[in-house]
Design a protein around this motif. Structure first.
Motif, mmCIF file in Angstrom:
data_model
loop_
_atom_site.group_PDB
_atom_site.id
_atom_site.type_symbol
_atom_site.label_atom_id
_atom_site.label_comp_id
_atom_site.label_asym_id
_atom_site.label_seq_id
_atom_site.Cartn_x
_atom_site.Cartn_y
_atom_site.Cartn_z
ATOM 1 N N ALA A 631 0.879 -0.982 0.086
ATOM 2 C CA ALA A 631 0.053 -0.023 -0.005
ATOM 3 C C ALA A 631 0.884 1.398 -0.041
ATOM 4 O O ALA A 631 0.393 2.070 -0.567
ATOM 5 C CB ALA A 631 -0.935 -0.158 1.148
ATOM 6 N N ARG A 634 2.345 1.514 -3.482
ATOM 7 C CA ARG A 634 1.102 1.793 -4.444
ATOM 8 C C ARG A 634 0.575 3.293 -4.218
ATOM 9 O O ARG A 634 0.325 3.916 -5.329
ATOM 10 C CB ARG A 634 0.217 0.782 -4.325
ATOM 11 N N HIS A 635 0.400 3.726 -3.085
ATOM 12 C CA HIS A 635 -0.185 5.042 -2.926
ATOM 13 C C HIS A 635 0.672 6.265 -2.889
ATOM 14 O O HIS A 635 0.424 7.432 -2.961
ATOM 15 C CB HIS A 635 -1.178 4.904 -1.718
ATOM 16 N N ILE A 636 1.895 5.980 -2.389
ATOM 17 C CA ILE A 636 2.862 7.059 -2.301
ATOM 18 C C ILE A 636 4.191 7.012 -2.931
ATOM 19 O O ILE A 636 4.517 7.865 -3.890
ATOM 20 C CB ILE A 636 3.307 7.261 -0.644
ATOM 21 N N ARG A 639 3.820 7.024 -6.638
ATOM 22 C CA ARG A 639 3.465 8.009 -7.288
ATOM 23 C C ARG A 639 3.809 9.169 -7.409
ATOM 24 O O ARG A 639 3.106 10.125 -8.375
ATOM 25 C CB ARG A 639 1.898 8.184 -6.768
ATOM 26 N N GLU A 643 -0.500 13.289 -8.265
ATOM 27 C CA GLU A 643 -1.798 13.606 -7.677
ATOM 28 C C GLU A 643 -1.407 14.541 -6.657
ATOM 29 O O GLU A 643 -0.148 14.601 -6.147
ATOM 30 C CB GLU A 643 -2.526 12.392 -7.080
ATOM 31 N N THR A 647 -4.086 13.822 -1.165
ATOM 32 C CA THR A 647 -5.025 12.701 -1.878
ATOM 33 C C THR A 647 -4.259 11.494 -1.685
ATOM 34 O O THR A 647 -4.861 10.492 -1.347
ATOM 35 C CB THR A 647 -5.335 13.098 -3.146
ATOM 36 N N LEU A 648 -2.875 11.505 -1.892
ATOM 37 C CA LEU A 648 -1.973 10.334 -1.800
ATOM 38 C C LEU A 648 -2.125 9.602 -0.689
ATOM 39 O O LEU A 648 -2.185 8.757 -0.175
ATOM 40 C CB LEU A 648 -0.689 10.551 -2.195
ATOM 41 N N TYR A 649 -1.790 10.566 0.664
ATOM 42 C CA TYR A 649 -1.664 10.274 1.766
ATOM 43 C C TYR A 649 -2.951 9.457 2.382
ATOM 44 O O TYR A 649 -3.127 8.519 3.034
ATOM 45 C CB TYR A 649 -1.404 11.496 2.700
ATOM 46 N N GLU A 650 -4.182 10.251 2.003
ATOM 47 C CA GLU A 650 -5.360 9.713 2.338
ATOM 48 C C GLU A 650 -5.612 8.457 1.851
ATOM 49 O O GLU A 650 -6.292 7.591 2.480
ATOM 50 C CB GLU A 650 -6.499 10.764 2.224
ATOM 51 N N ALA A 651 -5.256 8.065 0.634
ATOM 52 C CA ALA A 651 -5.469 6.803 -0.167
ATOM 53 C C ALA A 651 -4.712 5.599 0.724
ATOM 54 O O ALA A 651 -5.181 4.611 0.627
ATOM 55 C CB ALA A 651 -4.927 7.078 -1.730
ATOM 56 N N PHE A 652 -3.485 6.089 1.333
ATOM 57 C CA PHE A 652 -2.768 5.127 1.979
ATOM 58 C C PHE A 652 -3.480 5.029 3.460
ATOM 59 O O PHE A 652 -3.523 3.681 3.780
ATOM 60 C CB PHE A 652 -1.302 5.548 2.218
#
Length: 670
Positions: A631, A634-636, A639, A643, A647-652
């Motif tokens: 995760a 994938r999210h940080i 990327r 983005e 947004t990236l941190y909240e996705a993680f």
């Protein structure tokens, strides 16, 4: 003969052929590459075809590649292995680059094409990353003054040219002061110094061509000296020289340079319609406003100052027990804090360092990256810019990922501090390219080289930046790796420090250089227990620097930076025995360039997130939980800036964190 900087590099992984490049190659290569970039941009701007994403935004993204390649080599060696020729080239290149930037962003035809695309963006059928590139391209033009005209445009060009000259001068003055001071130690001057400090001082003396051990202004040498030297008079002399970098009355005085930089930044912001430079700079960061930054810093300042005051009482009592009268001074704090650490944690740095060899800590950083992300590291035998440098190919499941270069040792030709940079960023277009990433540190050289725990943490920190570069997986280089908001860029680096604190990592890699025995469990536990020792001091010196940086850029530019610095410190009640981590004349983060101007707070903003992010691992299956590692990548880590950071941190993590975890992590909760 073909200039090697302009030739095709038929080298392993397309690395720069450092063994073929001479200092005399840089200027002609720079001029030729700049001319090529100028022609490429003219072709884009003057294209008779209607603007579309490919012929304008993407074409601009792919332009200037020869110039980028020349400058990546030059600035790598200019920062890590400077000499008079390279310093002269820096002074020569700075105004030319500023002029080129002004020319690029002042190109009305080019901006008109970009603006037309921006206005029609909803009809272009762009992919999300293409929309992001268009947004950031337009924003960079607007914030650089592309909408200005006439006298305002001319003045902006002059400001940017002058700022480039001043930033270069600030950096070179600081390097000269750091390289030009040393304190020779006689046999009677070694009281209290452990063997490793004496050995490092002798190595520094030999490098300077002297028989005697010497103390220099390299952080890896002067901080241990201040920690251990029983000679208060020598500690004072060393500390005052360290604190006075850039503040002499001679040619290397940075005080006037800093004042002029602040005045020009304020004028630059006003031309763009902002009330202050801080408002301008923070608009694109996660924090958003100076008020949000101040709220964070002051939320931490109170608990940190209270803890520092309690610690000062203890250290003052220890000093009185030694028969020293008077106030606790900045050159006393580290010495008595080290004695207290030894007493309270039964921990002597001289006993710990043999377990923290440089090679072992590199192996530990690599092993954690393997366990988390499946990365493998193979040593490379390639030409690099200095004999101290080492290189590795980074692979995953047999596939090439990156080249990683480590340049770890202090030397007079290297600027102070530690940093990570990419000689080449990751990208998929115009062709797939893997990154070439460099970590530069200033550790004391030894045989073998031994690190303090703080040194080891620095190594992990910079390697966290390197992972952000190496694991990037985006289409465009300008969106890859660490090309993110300044107050987000420190998240991966500070987060990676946590893995050094994992007991099993130290159990595996912290082994005695002489015997190979693992660090005893009780020593390991004491090392980890002491990780937050003296955190009041560390937090106060950092937050004070961040608040001064913010004040410099939030209000009217001061004519006297030292007077304004003193005012800010008085307003917040700075403890007299603690100095700012970076006083204004040597505050390179802020004055060598725009990178951390109004942004020194970003380390703490990121720390709010890193404490919360590591908790995600602890709440799951532990430090090496595979699902959380996937995760995180994938999210940080993969990327880049594709983005918005929030947004990236909240996705993680599913939410944004508060400051409570930071205070707990720093041990500042009473």
């Amino acid at each position: 003969m073909t200039n090697p900087l302009l030739a095709d590099w038929d080298t392993p992984f397309g690395l720069a052929p450092f063994d073929e490049i001479a200092d005399t190659d840089f200027a002609p290569a720079f001029d030729a590459a700049l001319a090529e970039a100028r022609a490429e941009v003219a072709t884009i701007a003057d294209n008779p075809a209607p603007p579309d994403f490919a012929n304008t935004v993407e074409a601009l993204e792919f332009s200037g590649r020869a110039l980028d390649r020349v400058l990546s080599v030059f600035f790598t060696v200019a920062g890590a292995d400077s000499n008079p020729a390279r310093q002269e080239l820096q002074r020569e290149f700075a105004p030319k680059l500023a002029a080129w930037s002004s020319e690029l962003y002042g190109n009305k035809a080019l901006f008109a094409r970009i603006e037309a695309l921006w206005q029609a963006r909803d009809t272009l059928g762009l992919a999300p990353e293409e929309v992001r590139l268009l947004l950031l391209t337009r924003r960079s033009f607007v914030r650089a003054g592309a909408a200005l005209s006439g006298e305002a445009e001319a003045r902006m060009r002059a400001i940017m040219a002058r700022l480039a000259e001043l930033g270069t001068a600030f950096t070179q003055n600081l390097l000269a002061d750091e390289a030009g001071w040393r304190m020779e130690l006689g046999e009677g001057d070694l009281d209290g110094l452990p063997d490793f400090v004496v050995a490092n001082a002798r190595a520094a003396g030999r490098e300077a061509g002297l028989e005697a051990p010497v103390i220099t202004l390299s952080r890896s040498l002067i901080v241990p000296f201040l920690q251990f030297s029983a000679r208060r008079d020598l500690r004072k002399r060393a500390f005052e020289a360290w604190a006075a970098r850039g503040a002499g009355d001679g040619e290397t005085d940075n005080r006037g340079i800093a004042a002029e930089i602040l005045a020009l930044r304020r004028e630059r912001a006003a031309l763009l319609g902002y009330e202050s430079f801080a408002d301008y700079k923070l608009e694109t960061q996660m924090a958003g406003t100076p008020g949000a930054v101040r709220d964070l810093l002051m939320a931490v300042w109170g608990p940190a100052r209270a803890q520092a005051a309690r610690d000062a009482e203890v250290l003052s009592a220890m000093m009185r027990d030694d028969g020293v009268n008077g106030e606790l001074e900045p050159w006393d704090w580290r010495y008595y804090a080290e004695k207290r650490r030894q007493a309270e944690h039964d921990l002597e740095e001289a006993a710990v360092k043999p377990y923290l060899s440089l090679d072992a800590m590199i192996a530990a950083a690599f092993d954690c990256a393997h366990r988390l992300f499946g990365l493998e590291f193979r040593p490379l035998d390639v030409a690099l810019y200095h004999p101290d440098c080492r290189a590795w190919e980074v692979t995953r499941q047999g596939r090439h990922v990156a080249v990683f270069i480590g340049d770890y040792f202090a030397r007079a030709s290297k600027r102070s501090g530690a940093w990570c940079s990419a000689m080449r960023g990751q990208a998929k277009r115009p062709e797939v390219q893997g990154p070439v990433v460099i970590n530069v540190c200033n550790f004391a050289k030894g045989d073998p080289a031994l690190l303090s725990y703080d040194d080891a943490r620095t190594l992990f920190h910079e390697f966290g930046h390197a992972l952000h570069q190496m694991l990037s997986d985006v289409t465009y280089e300008s969106l890859s790796g660490t090309n993110v908001a300044r107050d987000f860029v420190e998240l991966p680096s500070q987060l990676y420090e946590h893995w050094l604190e994992v007991p099993e990592v130290l159990d595996t890699h912290a082994r005695h250089v002489g015997t190979g025995a693992p660090m005893p469990e009780e020593m390991r536990d004491r090392v980890l227990a002491a990780a937050n020792f003296d955190m009041g001091f560390q937090t106060v010196e950092y937050v004070a620097s961040a608040l001064v940086d913010l004040a410099f850029h939030e209000g009217a530019p001061p004519a006297d930076v030292m007077a304004r610095q003193a005012e800010v410190l008085a307003e917040i009640g700075m403890p007299r025995a603690i100095a700012m981590r970076h006083a204004s004349p040597h505050f390179a983060h802020v004055f060598s360039g725009d990178g951390y101007s109004s942004g020194y707070y970003s380390y703490m903003w990121s720390e709010v997130m890193d404490a919360d992010a590591f908790a995600a691992f602890e709440e799951a299956g532990g430090a090496f939980d595979a699902e959380q590692a996937r995760a995180l990548e994938r999210h940080i880590l993969s990327r880049g800036g594709s983005e918005e950071a929030g947004t990236l941190y909240e996705a993680f993590r599913g939410r944004m964190p508060g400051v409570a975890a930071l205070l707990v992590g720093r041990g500042l909760v009473a």
